[in-house]
Scaffold this motif. Structure first.
Motif, mmCIF file in Angstrom:
data_model
loop_
_atom_site.group_PDB
_atom_site.id
_atom_site.type_symbol
_atom_site.label_atom_id
_atom_site.label_comp_id
_atom_site.label_asym_id
_atom_site.label_seq_id
_atom_site.Cartn_x
_atom_site.Cartn_y
_atom_site.Cartn_z
ATOM 1 N N THR A 625 0.956 -1.403 -0.107
ATOM 2 C CA THR A 625 0.080 0.092 0.185
ATOM 3 C C THR A 625 0.744 1.096 -0.083
ATOM 4 N N LEU A 626 1.996 1.223 0.394
ATOM 5 C CA LEU A 626 3.010 2.507 0.345
ATOM 6 C C LEU A 626 4.236 2.291 -0.410
ATOM 7 N N ILE A 627 4.957 1.298 -0.366
ATOM 8 C CA ILE A 627 6.293 1.138 -1.185
ATOM 9 C C ILE A 627 5.856 1.033 -2.730
ATOM 10 N N LEU A 628 5.298 -0.118 -2.971
ATOM 11 C CA LEU A 628 4.948 -0.500 -4.394
ATOM 12 C C LEU A 628 4.403 0.623 -5.249
ATOM 13 N N PRO A 629 3.350 1.300 -4.765
ATOM 14 C CA PRO A 629 2.701 2.390 -5.304
ATOM 15 C C PRO A 629 3.813 3.530 -5.558
ATOM 16 N N ALA A 630 4.680 3.883 -4.691
ATOM 17 C CA ALA A 630 5.778 4.759 -4.711
ATOM 18 C C ALA A 630 6.613 4.518 -5.966
ATOM 19 N N ALA A 631 7.063 3.034 -5.733
ATOM 20 C CA ALA A 631 8.002 2.691 -6.917
ATOM 21 C C ALA A 631 7.299 2.631 -8.201
ATOM 22 N N MET A 632 5.916 2.184 -8.158
ATOM 23 C CA MET A 632 5.336 2.168 -9.655
ATOM 24 C C MET A 632 5.129 3.851 -10.354
ATOM 25 N N GLU A 633 5.097 4.559 -9.261
ATOM 26 C CA GLU A 633 4.890 6.041 -9.797
ATOM 27 C C GLU A 633 6.291 6.588 -10.273
ATOM 28 N N HIS A 634 7.404 6.123 -9.454
ATOM 29 C CA HIS A 634 8.678 6.392 -9.784
ATOM 30 C C HIS A 634 9.157 5.777 -11.035
ATOM 31 N N GLN A 635 8.673 4.589 -11.597
ATOM 32 C CA GLN A 635 8.932 3.978 -12.761
ATOM 33 C C GLN A 635 7.935 4.556 -14.070
ATOM 34 N N GLU A 713 14.586 2.022 -2.185
ATOM 35 C CA GLU A 713 14.489 3.466 -1.468
ATOM 36 C C GLU A 713 15.749 3.970 -2.015
ATOM 37 N N CYS A 714 16.708 3.406 -2.282
ATOM 38 C CA CYS A 714 18.090 4.238 -2.983
ATOM 39 C C CYS A 714 17.897 4.810 -4.546
ATOM 40 N N HIS A 715 16.610 4.514 -4.999
ATOM 41 C CA HIS A 715 16.512 5.023 -6.355
ATOM 42 C C HIS A 715 15.302 5.765 -6.556
ATOM 43 N N VAL A 716 14.110 5.315 -5.593
ATOM 44 C CA VAL A 716 13.080 6.201 -5.753
ATOM 45 C C VAL A 716 13.073 7.638 -5.332
ATOM 46 N N ALA A 717 12.655 8.567 -6.040
ATOM 47 C CA ALA A 717 12.484 10.162 -5.964
ATOM 48 C C ALA A 717 12.167 10.290 -4.458
ATOM 49 N N ALA A 718 13.069 11.133 -3.798
ATOM 50 C CA ALA A 718 12.615 11.791 -2.511
ATOM 51 C C ALA A 718 11.244 12.279 -2.100
ATOM 52 N N ASP A 719 10.838 12.759 -3.175
ATOM 53 C CA ASP A 719 9.511 13.173 -2.919
ATOM 54 C C ASP A 719 8.339 12.305 -3.131
ATOM 55 N N LEU A 720 8.523 10.903 -3.708
ATOM 56 C CA LEU A 720 7.561 9.905 -3.633
ATOM 57 C C LEU A 720 7.901 8.867 -2.416
ATOM 58 N N TRP A 721 8.907 8.868 -1.834
ATOM 59 C CA TRP A 721 9.123 7.707 -0.597
ATOM 60 C C TRP A 721 8.143 8.168 0.362
ATOM 61 N N PRO A 722 7.341 7.096 0.793
ATOM 62 C CA PRO A 722 6.023 7.343 1.427
ATOM 63 C C PRO A 722 6.315 7.306 3.110
ATOM 64 N N MET A 723 7.487 7.125 3.468
ATOM 65 C CA MET A 723 7.778 7.201 4.916
ATOM 66 C C MET A 723 9.168 8.056 5.119
ATOM 67 N N PRO A 724 9.183 8.573 6.285
ATOM 68 C CA PRO A 724 10.305 9.288 6.797
ATOM 69 C C PRO A 724 11.442 7.971 6.944
ATOM 70 N N THR A 725 12.797 8.626 6.273
ATOM 71 C CA THR A 725 14.008 7.735 6.213
ATOM 72 C C THR A 725 14.685 7.707 7.401
ATOM 73 N N TYR A 726 15.857 6.934 7.297
ATOM 74 C CA TYR A 726 16.727 6.938 8.401
ATOM 75 C C TYR A 726 17.313 8.030 8.733
ATOM 76 N N ARG A 727 17.783 8.849 7.724
ATOM 77 C CA ARG A 727 18.324 9.939 7.881
ATOM 78 C C ARG A 727 17.663 10.933 8.615
ATOM 79 N N GLU A 728 16.232 10.825 8.578
ATOM 80 C CA GLU A 728 15.651 11.892 9.264
ATOM 81 C C GLU A 728 15.048 11.502 10.582
ATOM 82 N N LEU A 729 14.701 10.128 10.630
ATOM 83 C CA LEU A 729 14.573 9.342 12.110
ATOM 84 C C LEU A 729 15.653 9.632 13.063
ATOM 85 N N LEU A 730 17.069 9.395 12.405
ATOM 86 C CA LEU A 730 18.060 9.628 13.414
ATOM 87 C C LEU A 730 18.661 10.883 13.506
#
Length: 733
Positions: A625-635, A713-730
């Protein structure tokens, strides 16, 4: 709200938390620590003020020497406790206990109820203090009780003081209790702990009696001080990560370029919001008598630690449960969330709960303090060798006592000891142990002093041995540190295992010495018998001693050659509870019956499987529901870019290659989702078999799906990635 908006809010909040705090606290000065310490604890000082002298003495006999408590005493104490609590604003009381969930539980009852005539009646009596009756059917019982058999009892533990837990507009009298079934079998982690404390005291006093029992010791207490590691993340980011909310850890997440490589967070300057949080936690803990002494940044970014001073084991264990609750209760006041999971983030250090413990007499003597000229302190050497024997004989049980799905992520990584149990003694004690093995010890290595080479710096004393942070069970001057305990663990269970093991070895040593020299030996005869017995113990059990690098592959090979237990995961470790050796140990010392121990195997295995199944289901949901839709949009974006470039006459070979490679990642990710869904259907006939099936089927599929997601996650555009990343969380503080 989009993930990007949540991130911006979190960044803004990290520098805008002060107004919220000032509104909540007001502008008045803080109360001095001396004025708030143990202010909300019904402790010895309060009892002296409010109880008749003979009642107070009866309570102290129960606390100090374990004397049974007369019901009449409980009635008087209940009245005084109720009056004290009501005067401090309490409206309810609860029996507070530690079921097999690993958490605490409580049911609140009113201290007063309407009398039907416009007034109120007090409902709290000695009976309410001594006994409660929560529904036991919904707590894990490991097969001891059927779900239709609901009756359970909570029994007051007078050795752990009652206290007030304050909410925003409430105060509740909290009474520490044991939790047992209608049949009298233990359904909690406190009851076996109290039984084990009785056992180790009984056999330790036998040893002290042989040595003349100087000082008239009547009780020996295990003491404990648990260091607690934890992570803090911004609360907005936390709720934007469904995996953190439901599982306590991130199920997906690529490692950021900068993690803990520079070691710049460890012992660094504490961020302002975090320091304010720490200070508030400490003040809340001071009010309920939890003596916190240390706070600092830990190794991983966003990771911190606090530690209390030593206390009697039963009180220290209760206080540790309060610490975990308080950390999580206070964090939202500062826009933070406290994570106590053992491994909330892959690729950086996880969190432990270093369990420091020793044995102390009721006269204040630490029995594991070698003092000067340790080689001549035969009494200390007896207790030291008892621990060595205990850990070698029951290393598998020690490993099983800290087994959990959460701790499996941490043990053996480069921030935690391996799952192989061994003891580190340090240079001084290792040398003495070698002397004991060869014959009579005749020297103690001195630490000396360190000259730091600058005239303005003083010479400092040097310890007689270094520290070994890779050891799971290390001697640290006058105590042992069990470093393998997980951050979220209830320390009562590993403490019960340790105390029971040591009680068994003290029983063995006392029985051997009493047989050889009687119960009133001369010093010369006792020392000669000790020399022979301790030499035998060292020769038989020295394989568990290791002062080297526990992380190394060489140690794993050597440990296997030595015959030490190799239990790499929870299902393998929990099987120890079904062994005749473990059953005999606990039953022999009255700590757990065979049925009670079997219930732990059942309950802990079931918890392991359930936690992993929850994680697997959450992974599939997030992936679909989150990662696959973001990846498809990036594709889709990539495809549009390639199409537009081709229409404009631009060479698209590189772009087309990138599109095909990314599409391959997406297809692989989709296959991983299907594979995990299929694996999640595996199971076994009983909880132990089911745990093994989950370990062998679901966990590998989860690992493969995570690898593919982190690659996306290392390829999908930052504005599309649906969750806060490690960089932000940490990094957001």
């Amino acid at each position: 709200m989009k993930a990007g908006d949540i991130r911006q809010e979190a960044i803004s909040a990290s520098s805008d938390w002060r107004p919220m705090l000032s509104e909540r606290q007001g502008s008045g000065p803080l109360e001095p620590i001396d004025d708030i310490y143990a202010k909300d604890v019904f402790n010895e000082r309060v009892m002296r003020e409010r109880l008749p002298a003979e009642i107070c003495r009866a309570m102290q006999r129960t606390i100090d020497v374990g004397a049974p408590l007369d019901p009449h005493v409980a009635d008087v104490v209940a009245t005084a406790m109720k009056d004290w609590a009501v005067q401090k604003g309490a409206t309810h009381f609860c029996h507070w206990f530690q079921p097999l969930t690993g958490l605490t539980a409580e049911k609140h009852d009113a201290l007063k109820v309407p009398d039907g005539q416009g007034g109120a009646l007090t409902t709290f009596s000695g009976k309410h203090l001594r006994l409660g009756e929560p529904d036991a059917s919904s707590f894990p019982s490991g097969g001891l009780r059927s779900t239709f058999e609901a009756r359970g009892y909570t029994a007051w533990d007078p050795t752990s003081p009652a206290f007030l837990m304050r909410g925003e507009n409430s105060a509740t009298l909290v009474i520490p209790t044991a939790f047992v079934s209608w049949t009298g079998e233990a359904l909690d982690k406190k009851t076996p702990l109290l039984r084990s404390i009785d056992a180790v005291s009984r056999h330790a006093i036998r040893i002290l009696t042989l040595f003349g029992n100087v000082g008239g010791v009547t009780r020996v207490f295990p003491t404990v001080g648990c260091e607690q590691e934890y992570f803090l993340v911004d609360r907005r980011l936390y709720f934007a990560r469904p995996d953190l909310v439901s599982c306590g850890r991130t199920l997906f997440g690529a490692e950021p370029p900068k993690g803990q490589q520079l070691s710049d967070h460890y012992f660094g300057a504490i961020p302002a919001r975090v320091l304010a949080f720490m200070a508030e936690v400490e003040r809340e803990l001071y009010r309920v008598g939890v003596p916190i002494t240390t706070r600092h940044n830990e190794v991983a970014p966003g990771q911190y630690e606090l530690a209390p001073v030593f206390e009697h084991a039963n009180v220290g264990v209760d206080h540790q449960m309060i610490v975990m609750e308080m950390l999580q209760r206070v964090a939202p006041r500062f826009g933070l969330c406290c994570l106590i999971h053992e491994k909330p983030f892959a690729g950086v250090n996880g969190s432990g709960k270093h369990l420091n413990w020793s044995l102390s007499t009721n006269t204040g003597v630490n029995l594991l303090d070698p003092r000067d000229e340790a080689h001549t302190n035969v009494e200390f050497l007896v207790f030291l060798c008892a621990v060595i024997r205990a850990v070698d004989l029951h290393a598998d049980l020690l490993r099983a006592s800290i087994a959990s799905a959460h701790n499996d992520h941490r043990l053996g990584a480069h921030e935690a000891p391996p799952a192989i149990m061994s003891i580190y003694l340090g240079e001084m004690l290792t040398d003495i142990v070698h002397q004991i093995e060869r014959g009579s010890p005749n020297r103690t290595i001195e630490g000396g002093a360190l000259d730091l080479g600058a005239r303005t710096l003083p010479k400092i004393p040097r310890h007689s041995g270094d520290r070994n942070r890779t050891s799971p069970f290390a001697f640290t001057g006058n105590k042992f540190e069990f470093r393998a305990v997980g951050a979220s663990a209830a320390p009562a269970w590993p403490m019960t295992a340790i105390i029971s093991m040591v009680a068994d070895s003290l029983d063995f040593i006392a029985t051997s010495l009493e047989k050889d020299v009687g119960t009133s030996p001369t010093p010369q005869a006792l020392h000669a018998a000790c020399a022979t017995l301790l030499q035998s113990i060292i020769k038989q059990h020295k394989r568990v001693l290791f002062d080297g690098d526990n992380y190394s592959d060489e140690w794993r090979r050597e440990a296997k050659a030595r015959g030490l237990p190799m239990l790499p995961d929870t299902p393998a470790a929990l099987e120890v509870f079904a062994s005749r050796k473990a059953m005999d140990l606990f039953e022999r010392h009255g700590v757990l019956s065979n049925a009670e121990l079997a219930s732990r195997l059942h309950a802990f295995s079931e918890k392991y499987s359930t936690q992993i199944r929850i994680e697997a289901e959450q992974m599939v949901q997030l992936a679909r529901t989150l990662i696959l839709p973001a990846a498809m949009e990036h594709q889709r974006r990539l495809a549009e870019a390639v199409g537009a470039s081709k229409a404009a006459g631009v060479n698209v070979d590189a772009g087309l290659g990138q599109l095909k490679a990314f599409a391959g990642l997406v297809d692989s990710f989709r296959e991983g989702i299907d594979a995990l869904e299929s694996a999640a259907t595996v199971g076994g006939d009983d909880p132990a078999a089911d745990a093994r099936a989950v370990r062998d089927g679901i966990l590998p599929a989860m690992g493969r799906l995570r690898e593919r997601s982190d690659a996306l996650e290392c390829h999908v555009a930052a504005d599309l990635w649906p969750m806060p990343t490690y960089r932000e969380l940490l990094s957001i503080r």
